[in-house]
Scaffold this motif. Structure first.
Motif, short mmCIF file in Angstrom:
data_model
loop_
_atom_site.label_atom_id
_atom_site.label_comp_id
_atom_site.label_asym_id
_atom_site.label_seq_id
_atom_site.Cartn_x
_atom_site.Cartn_y
_atom_site.Cartn_z
N PHE A 7 -7.84 18.31 -5.22
CA PHE A 7 -7.13 17.78 -4.06
C PHE A 7 -7.73 18.33 -2.77
N GLU A 8 -7.98 19.64 -2.72
CA GLU A 8 -8.52 20.25 -1.50
C GLU A 8 -9.90 19.69 -1.17
N SER A 9 -10.67 19.36 -2.20
CA SER A 9 -11.99 18.77 -1.94
C SER A 9 -11.87 17.36 -1.38
N GLU A 10 -10.76 16.68 -1.71
CA GLU A 10 -10.52 15.32 -1.22
C GLU A 10 -9.80 15.29 0.11
N ARG A 11 -9.16 16.40 0.50
CA ARG A 11 -8.30 16.40 1.67
C ARG A 11 -8.98 15.87 2.93
N PRO A 12 -10.21 16.32 3.30
CA PRO A 12 -10.82 15.80 4.54
C PRO A 12 -10.97 14.29 4.54
N ARG A 13 -11.36 13.72 3.40
CA ARG A 13 -11.51 12.27 3.32
C ARG A 13 -10.16 11.58 3.46
N LEU A 14 -9.15 12.13 2.83
CA LEU A 14 -7.82 11.54 2.91
C LEU A 14 -7.26 11.60 4.33
N VAL A 15 -7.48 12.73 5.01
CA VAL A 15 -7.03 12.86 6.39
C VAL A 15 -7.76 11.86 7.27
N GLU A 27 0.13 13.05 12.37
CA GLU A 27 0.85 12.25 11.38
C GLU A 27 0.01 12.09 10.12
N ALA A 28 -1.30 11.99 10.29
CA ALA A 28 -2.19 11.89 9.13
C ALA A 28 -2.09 13.13 8.25
N GLU A 29 -2.08 14.30 8.86
CA GLU A 29 -1.92 15.55 8.09
C GLU A 29 -0.60 15.55 7.33
N ASP A 30 0.44 15.06 7.96
CA ASP A 30 1.75 15.01 7.31
C ASP A 30 1.73 14.09 6.10
N VAL A 31 1.09 12.93 6.24
CA VAL A 31 1.00 11.98 5.14
C VAL A 31 0.23 12.59 3.97
N VAL A 32 -0.87 13.26 4.26
CA VAL A 32 -1.68 13.86 3.20
C VAL A 32 -0.90 14.98 2.50
N GLN A 33 -0.10 15.72 3.26
CA GLN A 33 0.73 16.74 2.64
C GLN A 33 1.78 16.11 1.72
N LEU A 61 1.52 5.37 1.69
CA LEU A 61 2.38 6.14 2.59
C LEU A 61 2.14 5.71 4.04
N CYS A 62 0.86 5.51 4.39
CA CYS A 62 0.54 5.02 5.74
C CYS A 62 1.14 3.65 5.97
N LEU A 63 1.03 2.79 4.97
CA LEU A 63 1.55 1.43 5.09
C LEU A 63 3.06 1.46 5.30
N ASP A 64 3.75 2.32 4.59
CA ASP A 64 5.20 2.45 4.78
C ASP A 64 5.52 2.84 6.22
N ARG A 65 4.74 3.78 6.78
CA ARG A 65 5.00 4.20 8.16
C ARG A 65 4.71 3.08 9.16
N LEU A 66 3.64 2.34 8.91
CA LEU A 66 3.33 1.23 9.81
C LEU A 66 4.43 0.18 9.77
N LYS A 67 4.92 -0.12 8.59
CA LYS A 67 5.96 -1.14 8.46
C LYS A 67 7.25 -0.71 9.13
#
Length: 278
Positions: A7-15, A27-33, A61-67
């Motif tokens: 997960f930590e190796s993927e975190r930068p890409r996810l953020v 908000e991006a950091e919050d979604v990834v958490q 999760l991002c889509l939910d926030r956008l909606k």
């Protein structure tokens, strides 16, 4: 690699993905958490690809926030079911965010997700369809609709063009071949004027694969400029512009690049300063 380390190796890409979709690094950091908390509770033994699973979770999760903040589109949807995956380039996402979100705000949530995942991260439509719980054909239609909206975005369209140019130059410098392919039209061409050719540029290159191969790992010395008011770049030698990269963008992809070294063209080049509006 254990689940936490992966997960930590993927975190930068996810953020980076979340920041591009939401336009808000915090908000991006919050979604990834939140995605990490879901991972901690989930049984992932049957998951074939944890990066793909995480991409899906973060994007949804991002889509939910956008909606939650964007009114639903008035146009009919293209599928019967309701709508509900890259590196330490978070700073790049932040620097491009203001220009990108001027145009992304014109899109419905699903269109925005498709545009970011496919056009910025070269995620294939089959994967995007899984994220959105729709068919690949429906995902393609969402992408086409998004590009059509951006193409008619007036002043925002120029900002969208800068996003494409910046993303292309970044992918070229970092040797991201797949990402380059996603930023090029299938019939893209590169053409050099006679003076540029005499300085070593190619006379011409045709096709997405050939153009991506030429630029892959290149353009390290190219700086952002205005070429007759259009988004572009230029190679400078001791502070003097020697060759301009004149981009033609349409539909969110590069359709032509002219290497131009004519003195009249170079004289009209203006550097784009950091933070200057695109």
């Amino acid at each position: 690699m254990d689940r936490t380390s992966e997960f930590e190796s993927e975190r930068p890409r996810l953020v980076r993905i979340a920041a591009r979709v939401l336009g808000d690094p915090a908000e991006a950091e919050d979604v990834v958490q939140q995605a990490w908390l879901r991972l901690a509770r989930a049984d992932t033994r049957a998951v074939d690809s944890l990066p793909a699973w995480l991409t899906t979770v973060v994007t949804r999760l991002c889509l939910d926030r956008l909606k939650a903040v964007v009114p639903p589109p008035t146009e009919p949807v293209d599928r019967p079911a309701p709508e509900p995956g890259p590196s330490e380039e978070v700073l790049l996402a932040d620097s491009m965010g203001a220009a990108l979100h001027v145009v992304l705000d014109r899109l419905a949530p699903a269109e925005r997700v498709v545009f970011v995942l496919h056009d910025s991260f070269s995620v294939d439509f089959a994967t995007i369809a899984d994220v959105l719980d729709c068919s690949p054909a429906a995902a393609r239609k969402q992408a086409s609709r998004a590009r059509a909206k951006l193409a008619g975005a007036g002043p925002g369209a120029r900002k969208a063009d800068w996003v494409v140019v910046d993303a292309f130059l970044d992918a070229a410098r970092n040797g991201e071949f797949t990402r380059l392919l996603g930023l090029l039209a299938p019939d893209v061409v590169v053409v050099g004027d006679p003076i540029a050719v005499s300085l070593g540029t190619p006379v011409g290159i045709e096709g997405r694969d050939a153009v991506a191969e030429f630029f892959d790992g290149a353009a390290a010395a190219a700086l952002p400029v205005f070429v007759h008011g259009r988004p572009g770049a230029a190679w400078f030698d001791r502070g003097v512009a020697r060759v301009a990269f004149d981009f033609r963008i349409a539909g969110g992809v590069v359709r032509r690049i002219d290497f131009r070294a004519d003195p009249d063209v170079l004289a009209a080049i203006r550097r784009r300063s950091d933070g200057e509006p695109r």
